[in-house]
Design a protein around this motif. Structure first.
Motif, PDB file in Angstrom:
ATOM      1  N   ILE A 189       0.847  -1.209   0.000  1.00  0.00           N
ATOM      2  CA  ILE A 189       0.000   0.000   0.000  1.00  0.00           C
ATOM      3  C   ILE A 189       0.878   1.254   0.000  1.00  0.00           C
ATOM      4  O   ILE A 189       0.611   2.211  -0.729  1.00  0.00           O
ATOM      5  CB  ILE A 189      -0.963  -0.007   1.207  1.00  0.00           C
ATOM      6  CG1 ILE A 189      -2.016  -1.109   1.018  1.00  0.00           C
ATOM      7  CG2 ILE A 189      -1.646   1.343   1.385  1.00  0.00           C
ATOM      8  CD1 ILE A 189      -2.921  -1.321   2.217  1.00  0.00           C
ATOM      9  N   SER A 190       1.937   1.222   0.802  1.00  0.00           N
ATOM     10  CA  SER A 190       2.816   2.408   0.867  1.00  0.00           C
ATOM     11  C   SER A 190       3.509   2.656  -0.467  1.00  0.00           C
ATOM     12  O   SER A 190       3.552   3.805  -0.953  1.00  0.00           O
ATOM     13  CB  SER A 190       3.878   2.232   1.957  1.00  0.00           C
ATOM     14  OG  SER A 190       3.256   2.150   3.190  1.00  0.00           O
ATOM     15  N   LEU A 233       2.628   1.620  -3.477  1.00  0.00           N
ATOM     16  CA  LEU A 233       1.665   2.044  -4.501  1.00  0.00           C
ATOM     17  C   LEU A 233       1.156   3.450  -4.218  1.00  0.00           C
ATOM     18  O   LEU A 233       1.003   4.264  -5.128  1.00  0.00           O
ATOM     19  CB  LEU A 233       0.467   1.074  -4.530  1.00  0.00           C
ATOM     20  CG  LEU A 233       0.658  -0.216  -5.330  1.00  0.00           C
ATOM     21  CD1 LEU A 233      -0.545  -1.131  -5.166  1.00  0.00           C
ATOM     22  CD2 LEU A 233       0.856   0.118  -6.805  1.00  0.00           C
ATOM     23  N   GLY A 234       0.899   3.722  -2.931  1.00  0.00           N
ATOM     24  CA  GLY A 234       0.352   5.021  -2.540  1.00  0.00           C
ATOM     25  C   GLY A 234       1.271   6.162  -2.925  1.00  0.00           C
ATOM     26  O   GLY A 234       0.846   7.112  -3.587  1.00  0.00           O
ATOM     27  N   ILE A 235       2.540   6.051  -2.549  1.00  0.00           N
ATOM     28  CA  ILE A 235       3.468   7.150  -2.842  1.00  0.00           C
ATOM     29  C   ILE A 235       3.682   7.252  -4.360  1.00  0.00           C
ATOM     30  O   ILE A 235       3.839   8.348  -4.901  1.00  0.00           O
ATOM     31  CB  ILE A 235       4.805   6.998  -2.072  1.00  0.00           C
ATOM     32  CG1 ILE A 235       5.588   8.303  -2.048  1.00  0.00           C
ATOM     33  CG2 ILE A 235       5.655   5.869  -2.592  1.00  0.00           C
ATOM     34  CD1 ILE A 235       5.034   9.367  -1.168  1.00  0.00           C
ATOM     35  N   VAL A 284       1.390   6.596  -6.657  1.00  0.00           N
ATOM     36  CA  VAL A 284       0.199   7.251  -7.228  1.00  0.00           C
ATOM     37  C   VAL A 284       0.271   8.759  -6.982  1.00  0.00           C
ATOM     38  O   VAL A 284       0.005   9.569  -7.879  1.00  0.00           O
ATOM     39  CB  VAL A 284      -1.102   6.665  -6.630  1.00  0.00           C
ATOM     40  CG1 VAL A 284      -2.312   7.501  -7.025  1.00  0.00           C
ATOM     41  CG2 VAL A 284      -1.298   5.231  -7.081  1.00  0.00           C
ATOM     42  N   VAL A 285       0.653   9.144  -5.759  1.00  0.00           N
ATOM     43  CA  VAL A 285       0.747  10.582  -5.445  1.00  0.00           C
ATOM     44  C   VAL A 285       1.778  11.251  -6.360  1.00  0.00           C
ATOM     45  O   VAL A 285       1.526  12.311  -6.942  1.00  0.00           O
ATOM     46  CB  VAL A 285       1.113  10.798  -3.956  1.00  0.00           C
ATOM     47  CG1 VAL A 285       1.389  12.262  -3.680  1.00  0.00           C
ATOM     48  CG2 VAL A 285      -0.006  10.308  -3.052  1.00  0.00           C
ATOM     49  N   PHE A 286       2.939  10.604  -6.503  1.00  0.00           N
ATOM     50  CA  PHE A 286       3.989  11.169  -7.358  1.00  0.00           C
ATOM     51  C   PHE A 286       3.535  11.241  -8.809  1.00  0.00           C
ATOM     52  O   PHE A 286       3.729  12.251  -9.489  1.00  0.00           O
ATOM     53  CB  PHE A 286       5.280  10.331  -7.260  1.00  0.00           C
ATOM     54  CG  PHE A 286       6.312  11.007  -6.427  1.00  0.00           C
ATOM     55  CD1 PHE A 286       6.489  10.644  -5.105  1.00  0.00           C
ATOM     56  CD2 PHE A 286       7.094  12.019  -6.946  1.00  0.00           C
ATOM     57  CE1 PHE A 286       7.424  11.285  -4.318  1.00  0.00           C
ATOM     58  CE2 PHE A 286       8.036  12.665  -6.167  1.00  0.00           C
ATOM     59  CZ  PHE A 286       8.198  12.299  -4.851  1.00  0.00           C
ATOM     60  N   PHE A 287       2.932  10.153  -9.261  1.00  0.00           N
ATOM     61  CA  PHE A 287       2.492  10.119 -10.661  1.00  0.00           C
ATOM     62  C   PHE A 287       1.453  11.212 -10.911  1.00  0.00           C
ATOM     63  O   PHE A 287       1.517  11.935 -11.909  1.00  0.00           O
ATOM     64  CB  PHE A 287       1.914   8.744 -10.996  1.00  0.00           C
ATOM     65  CG  PHE A 287       1.367   8.660 -12.387  1.00  0.00           C
ATOM     66  CD1 PHE A 287       2.225   8.576 -13.480  1.00  0.00           C
ATOM     67  CD2 PHE A 287      -0.003   8.684 -12.623  1.00  0.00           C
ATOM     68  CE1 PHE A 287       1.722   8.528 -14.774  1.00  0.00           C
ATOM     69  CE2 PHE A 287      -0.509   8.634 -13.905  1.00  0.00           C
ATOM     70  CZ  PHE A 287       0.350   8.551 -14.993  1.00  0.00           C
ATOM     71  N   GLY A 288       0.508  11.334  -9.972  1.00  0.00           N
ATOM     72  CA  GLY A 288      -0.553  12.333 -10.127  1.00  0.00           C
ATOM     73  C   GLY A 288       0.004  13.740 -10.185  1.00  0.00           C
ATOM     74  O   GLY A 288      -0.307  14.508 -11.108  1.00  0.00           O
ATOM     75  N   LEU A 289       0.849  14.073  -9.229  1.00  0.00           N
ATOM     76  CA  LEU A 289       1.365  15.441  -9.184  1.00  0.00           C
ATOM     77  C   LEU A 289       2.384  15.710 -10.300  1.00  0.00           C
ATOM     78  O   LEU A 289       2.452  16.820 -10.831  1.00  0.00           O
ATOM     79  CB  LEU A 289       1.958  15.746  -7.807  1.00  0.00           C
ATOM     80  CG  LEU A 289       0.913  15.847  -6.675  1.00  0.00           C
ATOM     81  CD1 LEU A 289       1.573  16.197  -5.355  1.00  0.00           C
ATOM     82  CD2 LEU A 289      -0.157  16.869  -6.990  1.00  0.00           C
ATOM     83  N   ALA A 290       3.154  14.669 -10.658  1.00  0.00           N
ATOM     84  CA  ALA A 290       4.102  14.853 -11.769  1.00  0.00           C
ATOM     85  C   ALA A 290       3.339  15.073 -13.075  1.00  0.00           C
ATOM     86  O   ALA A 290       3.717  15.926 -13.888  1.00  0.00           O
ATOM     87  CB  ALA A 290       5.020  13.635 -11.889  1.00  0.00           C
ATOM     88  N   SER A 291       2.247  14.329 -13.263  1.00  0.00           N
ATOM     89  CA  SER A 291       1.428  14.526 -14.479  1.00  0.00           C
ATOM     90  C   SER A 291       0.848  15.931 -14.489  1.00  0.00           C
ATOM     91  O   SER A 291       0.821  16.604 -15.530  1.00  0.00           O
ATOM     92  CB  SER A 291       0.268  13.531 -14.537  1.00  0.00           C
ATOM     93  OG  SER A 291       0.723  12.253 -14.304  1.00  0.00           O
ATOM     94  N   LEU A 292       0.398  16.357 -13.322  1.00  0.00           N
ATOM     95  CA  LEU A 292      -0.186  17.707 -13.227  1.00  0.00           C
ATOM     96  C   LEU A 292       0.876  18.752 -13.585  1.00  0.00           C
ATOM     97  O   LEU A 292       0.615  19.681 -14.356  1.00  0.00           O
ATOM     98  CB  LEU A 292      -0.715  17.932 -11.805  1.00  0.00           C
ATOM     99  CG  LEU A 292      -1.552  19.176 -11.566  1.00  0.00           C
ATOM    100  CD1 LEU A 292      -2.804  19.163 -12.420  1.00  0.00           C
ATOM    101  CD2 LEU A 292      -1.954  19.282 -10.092  1.00  0.00           C
ATOM    102  N   ALA A 293       2.087  18.560 -13.041  1.00  0.00           N
ATOM    103  CA  ALA A 293       3.178  19.502 -13.326  1.00  0.00           C
ATOM    104  C   ALA A 293       3.489  19.514 -14.827  1.00  0.00           C
ATOM    105  O   ALA A 293       3.694  20.574 -15.423  1.00  0.00           O
ATOM    106  CB  ALA A 293       4.428  19.112 -12.540  1.00  0.00           C
TER     107      ALA A 293
END
Lengths: 374, 161
Positions: free
Chosen positions: B15-16, B18-20, B22-31
């Motif tokens: 979970i950890s 995958l969780g980190i 997903v957070v990185f992927f989400g914010l990196a995509s946003l950036a």
């Protein structure tokens, strides 16, 4: 005489034990920190007074306590239990937040992601200490340094821990100026702290309007469980940036957020009744909460240093500490620490980028944990 | 159950990780997407002005409003009343939101944010013609009855330059 003695036994003085006194002391400390030290007064004063309210010993069954069905406090607590208040707070935050610095320098968003390391490390730490997975996830989110997110997730996953988790989250948010600077100084050298950031480019109004729409769609497609929080955050920001709904934006950032903050603070404080709050688990939560803030700060700072290894345009690693989403306190701390080295180095504006990215990051982290464990 | 076995039992490691991620992927995509905003907006602005060159099939739809002005005026002229009329209407809408009386600097600021061009010049003309009038309190308001007057009548004699 017998009647008088019976009356005295039935007053708060007669029913109180040392636990009530301890909690009343905690409430008074919160109020003191809020008023005298100006540590997050908008949160600590309502929560502190709520702790006083929740720890007046009352008859069980009269419908007075916050956990008794039908009591006034119980009705108000409904918004915490069902996760109604946090999205409304996010609406106000969205309507207050200017994402310009983030739009001007998108790579600083990654610092907001790095600081979420604190969430997942604390989750592991809580599991290590024997907490159940749902409790561990709720405790972990304290590392997001975001009170509404912590309340939202713990209300969904571990409602019995909402009180201690909210108190821990807000206490540590108030203590950001105490917790973060030693870690920031420990992990950076003077040369790094002196790095100056170049001026950000000007951001057009179209970009500001586009951001909440694109940001919402991307983040919520990725972590749909974060929908209640992120939808309100981005919606609030769209109200602000589109300029044609200024009246709604003003209401969201003033009347709505103020009303909800009052009710949320008071009820969260009142939920810390001594018999529910003073347990071994609460102590564990407080220890893990402190660790999560430290790990989150360290995660952001170290990641900023790693980014500097690969980037020509160096960033001041202190900015990484602002990735914990305690808006705007952690950004202020970055400014304070940077200013101590070079009084003419202004980092506040730049620190707001990872700071608001941290808000989005912690909401995504909460959504991810909820969808894995909920 | 605690310790490392507690972490494993609760799927903590997975979970950890995958969780980190997903957070990185989400914010990196946003950036990543945000970094293309200026280019996308510039591209849109450029091509919205000359849609016929880019979208020959859609050119008629895109160019409809824009072709109207030259067809009325002919070559080499700029139709002032049409511009001012549009600008006045836009300003009236803005002041309806802001409320009357209003501050001129605020009106100019909001109008510029909304993309109105030559705001200073337009407001100056409205002031000269007494369509916007100033009060003793330093605030401005629309002249009474000016909204009923036909804009083209008002600008008669100043149709071209």
């Amino acid at each position: 005489m017998e009647l008088l003695l019976e009356f005295i036994q039935n007053t708060g003085f007669g029913m109180a034990d040392f636990r009530h006194l301890v909690m009343i002391g905690v409430g008074l400390i919160f109020i003191y920190l809020g008023i005298a030290r100006h540590y997050e007064p908008l949160l600590l004063v309502p929560i502190g007074f709520g702790i006083l309210v929740g720890n007046i010993p009352v008859f069980k069954g009269l419908g007075l306590g916050i956990y008794e069905k039908g009591s006034v406090l119980n009705y108000l607590y409904f918004g915490v239990r069902q996760g109604v208040y946090p999205p409304l707070i996010f609406l106000g935050i969205g309507a207050m937040t200017d994402f310009s610095t983030l739009l001007a320098r998108p790579k600083l968003i990654l610092l907001g992601a790095a600081a979420q390391l604190g969430v997942f490390m604390t989750f592991l730490g809580a599991l290590f200490l024997g907490f159940l997975p749902k409790e561990a996830a709720s405790i972990g989110i304290i590392g997001g340094a975001d009170g509404p997110t912590a309340i939202f997730l713990s209300a969904k996953l571990a409602p019995h821990l909402v009180g201690p988790i909210a108190i821990a989250a807000y206490s540590y948010m108030a203590l950001v100026p105490v917790i973060q600077p030693p870690i920031m100084r420990l992990l950076t050298n003077r040369r790094e702290r002196l790095i100056r950031m170049s001026d950000p480019r000007e951001v057009s109004p179209q970009e500001k309007i586009l951001f909440p729409i694109v940001g919402f769609l991307l983040c919520c497609f990725l972590a749909p469980a974060a929908l209640p929080l992120l939808s309100m955050l981005f919606f609030g920001n769209l109200l602000k940036e589109c300029l044609v709904t200024e009246r709604l934006a003003k209401t969201a950032r003033t009347a709505v957020v103020d009303t909800v903050t009052i009710v949320l603070g008071l009820t969260v404080g009142a939920s810390t009744q001594a018999d529910v709050f003073l347990t071994g688990k609460s102590i564990g939560i407080f220890i893990l909460g402190a660790c999560s803030f430290m790990v989150a700060t360290a995660g952001g700072v170290i990641f900023a240093k790693v980014m500097n290894c690969f980037s020509r345009d160096k960033i001041n690693p202190l900015l990484g500490a602002a990735g914990v989403s305690a808006v705007p306190d952690s950004a202020r701390v970055v400014q304070m620490v940077g200013n101590r080295e070079d009084p003419s180095n202004y980092l506040l504006m730049h620190a707001m980028a990872p700071n608001v990215a941290g808000v989005i990051g912690s909401a995504i982290a909460a959504g991810v944990l909820w969808s894995f464990i909920g | 159950m605690g310790g490392f076995s507690g972490i494993s039992a609760g799927n903590g490691w997975i979970i950890s990780a995958l969780g980190i991620s997903v957070v990185f992927f989400g914010l990196a995509s946003l950036a990543f997407i945000i970094s293309y905003f200026p280019r996308a907006i510039n591209w849109w602005n450029d091509h919205a002005q000359t849609p016929r060159h880019v979208f020959p099939l859609l050119g008629g739809v895109f160019g409809k409003g824009r072709r109207k002005v030259p067809s009325i005026l002919g070559e080499g002229t700029i139709h002032e009343p049409g511009d001012i009329k549009d600008a006045e209407e836009a300003l009236r809408l803005l002041t309806a939101h802001m409320g009357e009386p209003f501050k001129l600097p605020r009106l100019i600021e909001v109008a510029e944010q909304r993309g109105l061009v030559r705001v200073h010049s337009v407001i100056n003309r409205l002031l000269v013609r007494g369509i916007i009038v100033g009060g003793a309190d330093g605030l401005f308001r629309w002249a009474k009855g000016s909204e009923n007057e036909g804009p083209l009548d008002r600008y008669n004699g100043d149709t071209t330059r």
